[in-house]
Design an enzyme around this catalytic site. Structure first.
Site, PDB file in Angstrom:
ATOM      1  NE  ARG A  90      -4.376  -0.341   2.421  1.00  0.00           N
ATOM      2  CZ  ARG A  90      -5.260  -1.352   2.432  1.00  0.00           C
ATOM      3  NH1 ARG A  90      -4.869  -2.594   2.403  1.00  0.00           N
ATOM      4  NH2 ARG A  90      -6.537  -1.088   2.477  1.00  0.00           N
ATOM      5  NE  ARG A 148     -16.021  -3.726   3.307  1.00  0.00           N
ATOM      6  CZ  ARG A 148     -14.759  -3.482   2.932  1.00  0.00           C
ATOM      7  NH1 ARG A 148     -14.215  -4.144   1.928  1.00  0.00           N
ATOM      8  NH2 ARG A 148     -14.060  -2.557   3.558  1.00  0.00           N
ATOM      9  NE  ARG A 197     -13.260  -3.649   7.213  1.00  0.00           N
ATOM     10  CZ  ARG A 197     -12.383  -3.603   6.215  1.00  0.00           C
ATOM     11  NH1 ARG A 197     -12.359  -4.564   5.303  1.00  0.00           N
ATOM     12  NH2 ARG A 197     -11.546  -2.593   6.117  1.00  0.00           N
TER      13      ARG A 197
HETATM   14  P1  ADP Z   1     -10.126  -2.586   2.332  1.00  0.00           P
HETATM   15  O1  ADP Z   1     -10.558  -4.001   1.990  1.00  0.00           O
HETATM   16  O2  ADP Z   1     -11.299  -1.752   2.670  1.00  0.00           O
HETATM   17  O3  ADP Z   1      -9.229  -2.028   1.295  1.00  0.00           O
HETATM   18  P2  ADP Z   1      -8.344  -3.764   4.253  1.00  0.00           P
HETATM   19  O4  ADP Z   1      -9.177  -4.811   4.879  1.00  0.00           O
HETATM   20  O5  ADP Z   1      -7.391  -4.187   3.191  1.00  0.00           O
HETATM   21  O6  ADP Z   1      -9.293  -2.620   3.699  1.00  0.00           O
HETATM   22  O7  ADP Z   1      -7.519  -2.983   5.367  1.00  0.00           O
HETATM   23  C1  ADP Z   1      -8.118  -2.515   6.545  1.00  0.00           C
HETATM   24  C2  ADP Z   1      -7.122  -1.682   7.324  1.00  0.00           C
HETATM   25  O8  ADP Z   1      -5.996  -2.500   7.689  1.00  0.00           O
HETATM   26  C3  ADP Z   1      -6.527  -0.501   6.583  1.00  0.00           C
HETATM   27  O9  ADP Z   1      -7.346   0.641   6.649  1.00  0.00           O
HETATM   28  C4  ADP Z   1      -5.193  -0.319   7.317  1.00  0.00           C
HETATM   29  O10 ADP Z   1      -5.385   0.328   8.566  1.00  0.00           O
HETATM   30  C5  ADP Z   1      -4.788  -1.760   7.600  1.00  0.00           C
HETATM   31  N1  ADP Z   1      -3.947  -2.332   6.525  1.00  0.00           N
HETATM   32  C6  ADP Z   1      -4.247  -3.399   5.732  1.00  0.00           C
HETATM   33  N2  ADP Z   1      -3.249  -3.652   4.862  1.00  0.00           N
HETATM   34  C7  ADP Z   1      -2.294  -2.717   5.105  1.00  0.00           C
HETATM   35  C8  ADP Z   1      -1.026  -2.418   4.531  1.00  0.00           C
HETATM   36  N3  ADP Z   1      -0.509  -3.147   3.512  1.00  0.00           N
HETATM   37  N4  ADP Z   1      -0.326  -1.381   5.040  1.00  0.00           N
HETATM   38  C9  ADP Z   1      -0.796  -0.648   6.058  1.00  0.00           C
HETATM   39  N5  ADP Z   1      -1.975  -0.853   6.634  1.00  0.00           N
HETATM   40  C10 ADP Z   1      -2.730  -1.878   6.172  1.00  0.00           C
HETATM   41  P1  ADP Z   2     -12.134  -4.339  -1.107  1.00  0.00           P
HETATM   42  O1  ADP Z   2     -11.592  -5.665  -0.630  1.00  0.00           O
HETATM   43  O2  ADP Z   2     -11.398  -3.809  -2.299  1.00  0.00           O
HETATM   44  O3  ADP Z   2     -12.238  -3.334  -0.014  1.00  0.00           O
HETATM   45  P2  ADP Z   2     -14.719  -5.751  -1.307  1.00  0.00           P
HETATM   46  O4  ADP Z   2     -14.455  -6.926  -2.186  1.00  0.00           O
HETATM   47  O5  ADP Z   2     -14.835  -5.990   0.143  1.00  0.00           O
HETATM   48  O6  ADP Z   2     -13.627  -4.576  -1.636  1.00  0.00           O
HETATM   49  O7  ADP Z   2     -16.043  -5.038  -1.858  1.00  0.00           O
HETATM   50  C1  ADP Z   2     -16.603  -3.891  -1.207  1.00  0.00           C
HETATM   51  C2  ADP Z   2     -18.137  -3.997  -1.206  1.00  0.00           C
HETATM   52  O8  ADP Z   2     -18.630  -3.868  -2.528  1.00  0.00           O
HETATM   53  C3  ADP Z   2     -18.674  -5.338  -0.699  1.00  0.00           C
HETATM   54  O9  ADP Z   2     -19.871  -5.100   0.014  1.00  0.00           O
HETATM   55  C4  ADP Z   2     -18.927  -6.155  -1.966  1.00  0.00           C
HETATM   56  O10 ADP Z   2     -19.983  -7.093  -1.791  1.00  0.00           O
HETATM   57  C5  ADP Z   2     -19.328  -5.048  -2.957  1.00  0.00           C
HETATM   58  N1  ADP Z   2     -18.838  -5.324  -4.319  1.00  0.00           N
HETATM   59  C6  ADP Z   2     -17.672  -5.932  -4.703  1.00  0.00           C
HETATM   60  N2  ADP Z   2     -17.563  -5.980  -6.038  1.00  0.00           N
HETATM   61  C7  ADP Z   2     -18.671  -5.359  -6.539  1.00  0.00           C
HETATM   62  C8  ADP Z   2     -19.142  -5.072  -7.868  1.00  0.00           C
HETATM   63  N3  ADP Z   2     -18.426  -5.426  -8.953  1.00  0.00           N
HETATM   64  N4  ADP Z   2     -20.319  -4.431  -7.981  1.00  0.00           N
HETATM   65  C9  ADP Z   2     -21.052  -4.061  -6.890  1.00  0.00           C
HETATM   66  N5  ADP Z   2     -20.666  -4.312  -5.615  1.00  0.00           N
HETATM   67  C10 ADP Z   2     -19.485  -4.945  -5.439  1.00  0.00           C
END
Ligand code: ADP
Ligand code: ADP
Ligand code: ZN
Length: 216
Positions: free
Chosen positions: A89, A128, A161
């Site tokens: 990231r 979500r 979350r």
């Molecule tokens: P999302 O799916 O919404 O992108 P993640 O589940 O990947 O979010 O991450 C949730 C949180 O965990 C981030 O907002 C950050 O605080 C932390 N995190 C996850 N991956 C990383 C990373 N590679 N570097 C720093 N913080 C991270």
């Molecule tokens: P990330 O890991 O990048 O944070 P997620 O896979 O958790 O993203 O997806 C974020 C939200 O959007 C979830 O509630 C998921 O069900 C929904 N979502 C994911 N892909 C799509 C799509 N192509 N169209 C509409 N909703 C989606």
């Protein structure tokens, strides 16, 4: 065999796509957010270190994250490839990953950027739902479970979350712009960067990612 990174802002669909691709390709999805949330739940030292950053929507420090990935890539199931979801990231994390891979004679095959506009991301994150037991991802409107708040796959309870509240979402999007967006240029220079339009139905996005990785 493929070693790939799914790059994209919070809500882009990295988890959703990573889960599908991991199954299809028979390699693990390594999601750093999942690893951190599991550590927080366990109450481990890592969990204590990470929690305040996560609650605020900030990034956990690079050295902590690099340590997690270094350990995880040494697990036997990562020998035949993997999908990194949520790592790297920052440019410092990407550089550390490159160093690690060089040291063991490996390299990344592709970095796929799932691109989605901010307004759509806010809508996705605010709806979500995650399964407490298996981590599967749903959406109240775009991908609702068959039964309210219950996981279709394992019967576990679905929850929202804490960092998916709108104000935290806005700061996570800003953090993405500032800290993660520079990776686009970083990986473009390595010639392994691909972009797909993430604002399409999940099946179409999946097909385009597969195309992007096959068309190398
Ligand atoms: P999302 O799916 O919404 O992108 P993640 O589940 O990947 O979010 O991450 C949730 C949180 O965990 C981030 O907002 C950050 O605080 C932390 N995190 C996850 N991956 C990383 C990373 N590679 N570097 C720093 N913080 C991270
Ligand atoms: P990330 O890991 O990048 O944070 P997620 O896979 O958790 O993203 O997806 C974020 C939200 O959007 C979830 O509630 C998921 O069900 C929904 N979502 C994911 N892909 C799509 C799509 N192509 N169209 C509409 N909703 C989606
Ligand atoms: Zn479940």
């Amino acid at each position: 065999m493929t070693r790939m990174v799914l790059l994209g802002p919070p809500g882009a669909g990295k988890g959703t796509q990573g889960q599908m691709l991991a199954e299809e390709l028979g390699i693990p999805q390594i999601a750093t957010g999942d690893i951190l949330r599991a550590a927080v739940k366990e109450g481990s030292e890592l969990g204590h270190k990470a929690k305040s950053y996560m609650d605020a929507g900030d990034l956990v420090p690079d050295e902590v994250m690099v340590g997690i990935i270094r350990d995880r890539l040494q697990e036997p199931d990562a020998a035949e490839g993997y999908i990194l979801d949520g790592f790297p990231r920052t440019v410092a994390q990407a550089e550390a990953l490159d160093d690690m891979l060089v040291a063991i004679g490996q390299k990344l095959d592709q970095v796929v950027h799932i691109d989605v506009d901010n307004e759509v991301l806010v809508e996705r994150l605010s709806g979500r739902l995650i399964c407490r037991d298996c981590g599967a991802t749903y959406h109240t409107r775009f991908n609702p479970p068959a039964k309210d708040r219950v996981c279709d796959l394992c019967g576990g309870e679905l929850f929202q979350r804490e960092d998916d509240q709108e104000d935290t979402v806005r700061s996570r999007l800003a953090v993405f712009e500032e800290r993660t967006q520079p990776l686009v240029e970083y990986y473009r220079q390595q010639g392994i960067y691909r972009k797909v339009d993430g604002d399409q139905d999940p099946e179409t996005v999946r097909a385009e990612i597969l195309q992007a990785i096959e068309g190398k």
